[in-house]
Design a protein around this motif. Structure first.
Motif, short mmCIF file in Angstrom:
data_model
loop_
_atom_site.label_atom_id
_atom_site.label_comp_id
_atom_site.label_asym_id
_atom_site.label_seq_id
_atom_site.Cartn_x
_atom_site.Cartn_y
_atom_site.Cartn_z
N LYS A 12 -30.87 47.25 22.03
CA LYS A 12 -29.75 48.42 20.88
C LYS A 12 -29.86 47.32 19.31
O LYS A 12 -29.79 48.50 18.90
CB LYS A 12 -28.22 48.73 22.18
N GLU A 13 -29.04 46.72 19.78
CA GLU A 13 -29.33 45.33 18.56
C GLU A 13 -30.44 45.75 17.83
O GLU A 13 -30.32 45.80 16.71
CB GLU A 13 -29.09 44.73 19.18
N TYR B 176 -29.07 43.21 33.16
CA TYR B 176 -29.87 44.85 32.98
C TYR B 176 -29.14 45.37 31.68
O TYR B 176 -29.27 45.68 30.92
CB TYR B 176 -29.28 45.68 33.79
N GLN B 177 -27.45 44.82 31.87
CA GLN B 177 -26.28 45.39 31.28
C GLN B 177 -26.71 44.53 29.52
O GLN B 177 -27.14 44.84 28.87
CB GLN B 177 -24.95 45.45 31.15
N GLU B 178 -27.03 43.49 29.95
CA GLU B 178 -27.76 42.43 28.48
C GLU B 178 -28.89 43.32 27.85
O GLU B 178 -28.87 42.77 26.72
CB GLU B 178 -27.70 40.85 29.36
N ARG C 85 -34.72 37.07 23.98
CA ARG C 85 -34.19 37.54 22.72
C ARG C 85 -34.79 37.21 21.45
O ARG C 85 -34.77 37.49 20.67
CB ARG C 85 -33.17 36.74 22.99
N SER D 297 -29.83 52.94 37.62
CA SER D 297 -29.23 52.90 36.87
C SER D 297 -27.25 52.99 36.54
O SER D 297 -26.78 52.35 36.42
CB SER D 297 -29.52 53.77 35.07
N ARG E 138 -30.02 45.44 28.14
CA ARG E 138 -30.17 46.98 27.32
C ARG E 138 -29.48 46.37 26.13
O ARG E 138 -29.95 47.52 24.66
CB ARG E 138 -29.17 47.70 27.69
N GLU E 139 -28.16 46.38 26.10
CA GLU E 139 -27.24 45.16 24.68
C GLU E 139 -28.24 44.86 23.56
O GLU E 139 -28.05 45.56 22.32
CB GLU E 139 -26.59 44.93 24.66
N VAL E 140 -29.38 44.38 24.73
CA VAL E 140 -29.72 43.47 22.40
C VAL E 140 -31.31 44.13 22.63
O VAL E 140 -31.57 44.66 21.21
CB VAL E 140 -30.43 42.13 23.77
N ILE F 73 -25.51 51.41 33.13
CA ILE F 73 -26.23 51.16 32.43
C ILE F 73 -26.85 52.35 32.34
O ILE F 73 -26.74 53.83 33.03
CB ILE F 73 -27.40 49.96 31.74
#
Lengths: 543, 543
Positions: free
Chosen positions: B363-364, B355-357, B328, B386, B359-361, B391
């Motif tokens: 993408k942000e 892994y979802q997190e 992060r 995946s 990906r989210e970060v 994801i």
């Protein structure tokens, strides 16, 4: 740290930078519409799976009209003549055919290539002559007819509709920055046999690319096919890497390069050169590489392909662009940082003394000298280009021609270099595929048994001289620098667009090549030199 | 530019750095002498090309003596029992044999694996029992004898003399930084069939490596062999890249990863991830890559293998070592320089939410999210890891299990990434080998038809639980983290050297594995779970 600033790049490099990459991209795409669209052609397959093309108009007009009769299977002289040219395998009786848009049936000749008859859809049909006078069915008449068959067969009546449809479907789903991506070629090659390749539409071409030079002894060479087939039922890949086939191949390679001590294997040329560079770093404790020529697509070598280089990436490799003065001055200034000099032989640009000097200077500075023989290692015969140039490198990288199109590559070198393997972490899962070893062993057998290097040198030189003569006859200022077995065309003095027009004409006349890349001779071309030059001549008359 | 300083590396990374590389090098070499030398064993082949091993002493003692008789081909119950265990294919009559150094002939059982009988030298012989009481030739007796056959066959009487001789000859000439280099394994695997591999000496092993996980449906799976054989006679490689097989495979991959739009092909996993990294750079106009996990041997990723890194080389890639806080903070500070985040799933260490997190970060911050599914893409079933994690990446890289040991890899992704191909110069000569496409198409057929992912998950989990139970029974503090289809052993709490001793014992008892790497289940293991655990138990009793 980078050793030098912006440099004057050599002509080959300029071609790579300015011509080659766009050549496969935008420029070619823009040039594509110039290519004439293939005429609409009847596309039906008959009951035997044969495709019938109508006769090209020029071919029809060139025939002296007279008493017509079909050419039947008993016309031995025709079949012999056809065979002697190595062009066509078997003459089968022609049948009446109603070409698309024509009312009248025309008798024609159907010719099959020498292929297993059960291979259905890839039979190649050569549209035949409309007739022949009965009083001329002697050898002369046969020869004349054959000329017509050839003329007709090489007429721009090729049907590429299936290839076109395939490219349309394929492009959105899978693509490749190779010639096919932008529709550079209107055909999709799907089969090969000997020197010939066949497209999805069943058209046959003499292949001057040799699949980037990797297919050296002919497509689907039976000896290689057998060797690989034998391997498959025993399993292809195991956790341990040693195997009798790996050992046998390594021993063959050490014989091929008699100064070498060890051989290690990869799948692609790019990977082999990357491994050699890293091994050199470990062997010498130095970090930089000085290179010239093309060594593949990996990051360390991106300086050779500026378009592909991310803006801030700095490699440990520096190009010296075959500038000997620059080379000397870099080694004088930074010699003790340079682990290895890596050069790709360019026999059409530099003589042997040049490479001897490169090696000598590298040695003076304690650098390892690596010759990237991915293209030349087997095409040049035993010892590769290094032997021709009279040098003993610390390592060579080899791949093309080693396994006749099967992916395998090797670093063949002094133990000083290869012993660093454990430390250098240059290994990957598929390094010891049995298929590659088997294909390479069978190919090397063939190369030695048939002295392929000598044959391709001889026939290739004949083709090169023939091509040069044809260019001269047509008043086209095109050069053909290179060796026989691997030469290129030099369009520097020619009109813009000639390279593209020539390539399209050659394709229509049954020659598959890339006028922006090497012309790679294959072994079997010995039998086909005349045909190749005839087709080339026909193409030049049809630019 | 480097994004961070020295970091606390995760446990897996530490293993990679501290254990894995030396593991294949010096440490293992030093540990090797602990392994008992194979006893001298008679090595003659009889007229049928069968090798005869003497019976192991423990096996002989375990048999209740009584009236002896040979076990003949009519002992259907024995053969059925043997088949049911999936251990052995065919029982052939034993013959008297004079073991090396013994005077008395001993009758014994000869067992062939289910292989074509003309495969001569790789018949596998299991040394049989010395006899069986006539009154016990019922099912129970059969079962007991079978136990003995298994016990005897798994005794440390393996003869590795041919392998040893081969390794001695081979090492000087060709080598490989894989386990075989330092004689890590005393055997040289040269043949495989289904879940079994065979060494040069004719010893058979259940294969828990799956050739680095790439052979997912069994060695020399006939459907794959047939598909590849069919290709060979048509030629393997052409200058144009498009082909019906490439299109068919791409379409299959887009179905497998339903969010994807294009597939492009390479030969190795390392090359596919390298290509994905460069494509991401071109697609985003950003230059850096943030990665975790192992992505191959190429330069950009050397930070993961510090031993192999030349001192002054700086990559555009930075490891975040699965440290979410670090991840992060790097993205917060340098997000707009990061083209892509590239992660290898480690399902035994992190849950799906992790892994979802990630990906989210990513993408942000406008980074592409690439999942390196080289190991998991097919082992995990349709959609790869995946899909399990819920994801949708921008691209995945796949290879192992796609073509059952034939070298092929792919980047399967959104068009945003793959459309940069022409510019990114990520192509090489062998990219479009037909062999790879054919092998992959046949493998994917098999994977779907037999729901291989479900079977290996079920059987693998049974093996993993069984192994854990056996460790507990033997009071060994060894873990087995991972999924069923791919788990590893965790020796952190165990005595030093246990991993090596266990590996050697497993080998003697007919299990081939690498205790420092994944245990990769193969499809056929469904039939062999019991045998595998029996052998494992025997090995634990013989540490």
């Amino acid at each position: 740290m980078r050793l030098g600033g912006q440099l004057d790049r050599g002509p080959l490099h300029r071609r790579l930078a300015q011509d080659r990459v766009p050549h496969r991209g935008g420029d070619r795409a823009a040039a594509a519409p110039r290519r004439p669209e293939p005429p609409p052609v009847g596309d039906a397959l008959d009951r035997r799976g044969l495709r019938h093309h109508p006769v090209g108009h020029r071919g029809v007009r060139a025939l002296a009209p007279g008493r017509h009769r079909r050419i039947g299977p008993r016309d031995h002289h025709l079949r012999r003549g056809i065979r002697r040219r190595g062009l066509l395998g078997r003459l089968v009786p022609g049948r009446g055919h109603r070409p698309h848009g024509h009312r009248r049936l025309r008798p024609h000749v159907v010719v099959q290539p020498p292929l297993p008859p059960d291979r259905g859809p890839h039979l190649v049909l050569v549209p035949g002559a409309t007739g022949i006078r009965a009083d001329r069915t002697d050898r002369t008449a046969a020869h004349h007819l054959l000329e017509e068959v050839i003329t007709v067969s090489t007429h721009p009546v090729l049907d590429w509709s299936r290839s076109a449809e395939h490219l349309r479907r394929s492009h959105g789903v899978t693509t490749d920055p190779r010639p096919d991506e932008d529709g550079h070629y209107p055909c999709v090659l799907t089969r090969g046999s000997g020197t010939r390749v066949y497209d999805l539409d069943g058209n046959a071409y003499l292949d001057l690319t040799g699949s980037f030079g990797s297919v050296l002894i002919g497509h689907a060479e039976p000896a290689v096919v057998r060797a690989v087939t034998d391997v498959l039922s025993e399993g292809n890949l195991f956790y341990t890497g040693a195997s009798p086939r790996r050992l046998a191949l390594a021993e063959r390679l050490l014989d091929w390069f008699p100064w070498s001590e060890q051989a290690i294997f990869y799948r692609t040329g790019s990977c082999a050169v990357s491994a050699a560079a890293r091994l050199a770093q470990h062997a010498t404790g130095r970090n930089r590489v000085l290179s010239s020529g093309y060594h593949g697509w990996h990051d360390w070598h991106l300086e050779a392909v500026p378009e592909a280089k991310p803006k801030t990436f700095e490699s440990y490799a520096t190009e010296f662009h075959n500038d000997l003065a620059l080379y000397r001055s870099w080694l004088d200034r930074h010699g003790e940082e340079i682990a290895a000099v890596v050069v790709t032989p360019e026999p059409h640009r530099f003589d042997h003394a040049y490479y001897q000097e490169l090696r000598e200077v590298a040695k003076e500075h304690g650098c390892l000298f690596v010759v990237d023989e991915v293209k030349t290692g087997f095409r040049a015969g035993a010892g590769g280009f290094s032997a021709l140039a009279g040098i003993e490198p610390d390592a060579v990288t080899v791949s093309k021609g080693m396994a006749n199109g099967h992916s395998i590559s090797a670093v063949v070198g002094q133990r000083q270099l290869t012993q660093e393997l454990s430390e250098a972490h240059v290994w990957s899962t598929y390094q010891n595929e049995q298929v590659g070893f088997a294909a390479a062993l069978a190919s090397l057998d063939f190369l030695e048994r048939h002295d392929v290097a000598a044959v391709t040198r001889r026939t290739g030189e004949a083709v090169r001289q023939g091509v040069l003569q044809l260019f001269a006859e047509h008043g086209l200022p095109v050069g053909a620098p290179g060796w026989g077995p691997m030469f290129e065309l030099d369009f520097d003095a020619a009109d813009e667009g000639l390279a593209e027009r020539l390539e399209a004409a050659l394709l229509r006349h049954g020659i598959f090549c890339d006028t922006g890349d090497d012309f790679n001779m294959m072994f079997h071309t010995a039998e086909h030199t005349d045909e190749l030059l005839e087709r080339f001549a026909a193409a030049l008359g049809d630019l």
